[in-house]
Design a protein around this motif. Structure first.
Motif, mmCIF file in Angstrom:
data_model
loop_
_atom_site.group_PDB
_atom_site.id
_atom_site.type_symbol
_atom_site.label_atom_id
_atom_site.label_comp_id
_atom_site.label_asym_id
_atom_site.label_seq_id
_atom_site.Cartn_x
_atom_site.Cartn_y
_atom_site.Cartn_z
ATOM 1 N N UNK A 137 0.856 -1.278 0.023
ATOM 2 C CA UNK A 137 -0.249 -0.185 -0.256
ATOM 3 C C UNK A 137 0.792 0.808 -0.291
ATOM 4 N N UNK A 138 0.285 2.029 -0.956
ATOM 5 C CA UNK A 138 1.275 3.414 -0.887
ATOM 6 C C UNK A 138 0.211 4.213 -0.215
ATOM 7 N N UNK A 139 1.039 5.552 0.122
ATOM 8 C CA UNK A 139 0.733 6.685 0.517
ATOM 9 C C UNK A 139 -0.128 7.446 -0.204
ATOM 10 N N UNK A 140 -1.617 7.550 -0.415
ATOM 11 C CA UNK A 140 -2.504 7.991 -1.437
ATOM 12 C C UNK A 140 -2.624 6.739 -2.441
ATOM 13 N N UNK A 141 -2.315 5.748 -2.230
ATOM 14 C CA UNK A 141 -3.393 4.530 -2.883
ATOM 15 C C UNK A 141 -3.208 3.722 -3.786
ATOM 16 N N UNK A 142 -1.911 5.011 -5.410
ATOM 17 C CA UNK A 142 -1.664 4.676 -6.368
ATOM 18 C C UNK A 142 -0.711 4.123 -6.854
ATOM 19 N N UNK A 143 0.268 4.015 -7.761
ATOM 20 C CA UNK A 143 1.438 3.572 -8.361
ATOM 21 C C UNK A 143 2.144 4.798 -8.223
ATOM 22 N N UNK A 144 2.901 3.962 -7.195
ATOM 23 C CA UNK A 144 4.099 6.009 -7.709
ATOM 24 C C UNK A 144 5.284 5.970 -8.438
ATOM 25 N N UNK B 94 1.581 9.091 13.310
ATOM 26 C CA UNK B 94 1.025 9.680 14.042
ATOM 27 C C UNK B 94 -0.746 11.707 13.379
ATOM 28 N N UNK B 95 -0.166 11.170 11.584
ATOM 29 C CA UNK B 95 -1.482 11.844 11.439
ATOM 30 C C UNK B 95 -2.865 11.431 11.354
ATOM 31 N N UNK B 96 -3.501 12.328 11.209
ATOM 32 C CA UNK B 96 -4.772 11.731 11.074
ATOM 33 C C UNK B 96 -5.363 12.151 9.856
ATOM 34 N N UNK B 97 -4.988 11.140 8.534
ATOM 35 C CA UNK B 97 -4.643 10.786 7.185
ATOM 36 C C UNK B 97 -6.185 11.881 6.245
ATOM 37 N N UNK C 231 8.959 -0.620 5.830
ATOM 38 C CA UNK C 231 8.021 -0.203 5.451
ATOM 39 C C UNK C 231 7.307 -0.034 6.799
ATOM 40 N N UNK C 232 7.143 0.978 7.038
ATOM 41 C CA UNK C 232 5.663 1.872 8.865
ATOM 42 C C UNK C 232 4.490 1.784 8.685
ATOM 43 N N UNK C 233 3.736 0.979 8.389
ATOM 44 C CA UNK C 233 2.680 0.985 8.721
ATOM 45 C C UNK C 233 1.370 2.070 9.961
ATOM 46 N N UNK C 234 0.514 2.524 9.411
ATOM 47 C CA UNK C 234 -0.859 2.626 10.525
ATOM 48 C C UNK C 234 -1.150 1.776 11.058
#
Length: 362
Positions: A150-157, A182-185, A359-362
């Motif tokens: 999974x990426x931040x934003x959901x799409x391919x980088x 710790x972000x809200x997303x 990777x660090x995930x929520x």
């Protein structure tokens, strides 16, 4: 008589006929005197030229301009700039590092403490190469080579120097900083590059309280009560992380047009602005790109990023590393150097297009 009349007509072609008519009243009828007053029988009308702005008085012209400018009264060609330089922000970083150092000194044994603060001449024996070892911390980086999660934003980088608003790889785990998201997303879909940068901000400055020596007083998530808190008219003691995110997005990311930069570098510049102040960060970045000195992010900066030959993410962090090395030596006797070099390493591992080793995930 007929010949005389012919001569008369011939002469009237070359001389005023009325003069001759006085001598020949029986044969020539003078033109009547007609006053040219009845203009209604023609299509011509006497009119005045329309008035222009030039015909107005000075007072009327000023009033007209004021009214015309009214819709644009609050608009600016460029956003206003905060004139704070590096001093305030560096002092905050120094105060934070010093507080952490004192805490670690109380909590760690001597060997662990000196491993983390090898340049503390007061408490640790100084090895000949200690300074260089601390400098090398900034470059002791681990990277991944492939990523399918999974990426931040959901799409391919899309990893190039031109893409804006694209997805970012997830954050990387660290041995020195919090391994928490710790972000809200809230901004993940709005601006993945900003989201990833804020993850780094909260990992580095995710505490609230009074830092001894901090000129901005009570500080929460990097926002000081007597500085940005005062400017915004807020009580930072009640600040939540989502509110802090909005403050950073509105007053830094948006205000200084950071989001107009490609994803490959926008988050890195934002973090530099947080560490050294908007003015210093932007000025350094323009010089790094070979542009004229200034405090604006504009299309010239965007073009320079897009045409940059090489790894702009790592090259920019090399510039920041050298800058912080100089500041640490000149102002703080290298007491904060270790912490700053670890922060550079954290940023190297967490660029938008950098694949994390772990990777660090929520």
């Amino acid at each position: 008589m007929r010949e005389l009349r012919f001569i008369f007509y011939l002469l009237c072609g070359f001389a005023p006929c009325l003069v001759w008519a006085d001598f020949l009243p029986d044969f020539v009828v003078p033109f009547p005197d007609v006053a040219n007053t009845d203009y209604q029988i023609t299509k011509l009308r006497p009119v005045d030229f329309p008035a222009t702005v030039a015909d107005l008085s000075f007072t009327d012209r000023m009033a007209l301009k004021s009214k015309s400018y009214e819709p644009f009264r609050d608009m600016r060609a460029y956003h206003d700039l905060v004139v704070e330089g590096e001093e305030h922000f560096i002092e905050r970083q120094m105060a934070l590092m010093e507080m952490e150092r004192e805490y670690d000194y109380e909590m760690m044994d001597n060997a662990e403490y000196c491993n983390n603060y090898s340049l503390d001449e007061e408490h640790c024996a100084q090895a000949p190469d200690a300074w260089q070892e601390v400098i090398d911390v900034a470059d002791d980086v681990s990277y991944g080579t492939e990523y399918y999660g999974t990426t931040i934003g959901g799409g391919a980088v899309i990893a190039n120097n031109k893409i804006r608003g694209g997805s970012c790889y997830p954050a990387a785990k660290s041995n020195d900083f919090k391994n928490q998201i710790l972000t809200s997303g809230t901004y993940e879909s709005i601006s993945p590059a900003f989201e990833k940068a804020m993850i780094t901000v909260f990992r580095k400055e995710g505490t609230c309280g009074i830092i001894e020596g901090e000129p901005c007083g009570y500080t929460c998530y990097g926002i000081g009560q007597n500085c940005l808190g005062k400017d915004l008219g807020i009580n930072v003691r009640n600040l939540t992380r989502p509110q802090a995110e909005k403050i950073y997005y509105d007053n830094f990311w948006q205000k200084y047009n950071v989001g107009m930069l490609p994803d490959v570098i926008s988050g890195d510049l934002f973090l530099a602005m947080m560490a050294s102040g908007p003015k210093t960060g932007i000025s350094q970045f323009r010089k790094f790109l070979g542009l004229t000195d200034g405090y604006q992010l504009d299309e010239n900066v965007v073009a320079a990023v897009q045409n940059y030959n090489g790894d702009i993410h790592q090259s920019w962090l090399n510039v920041r590393k050298q800058f912080l090395v100089q500041v640490a030596a000149k102002k703080y006797n290298n007491r904060v150097l270790n912490g700053w070099m670890r922060a550079i390493r954290l940023k190297r591992e967490n660029g938008c297009h950098v694949i994390p080793a772990i990777p660090l995930y929520r």
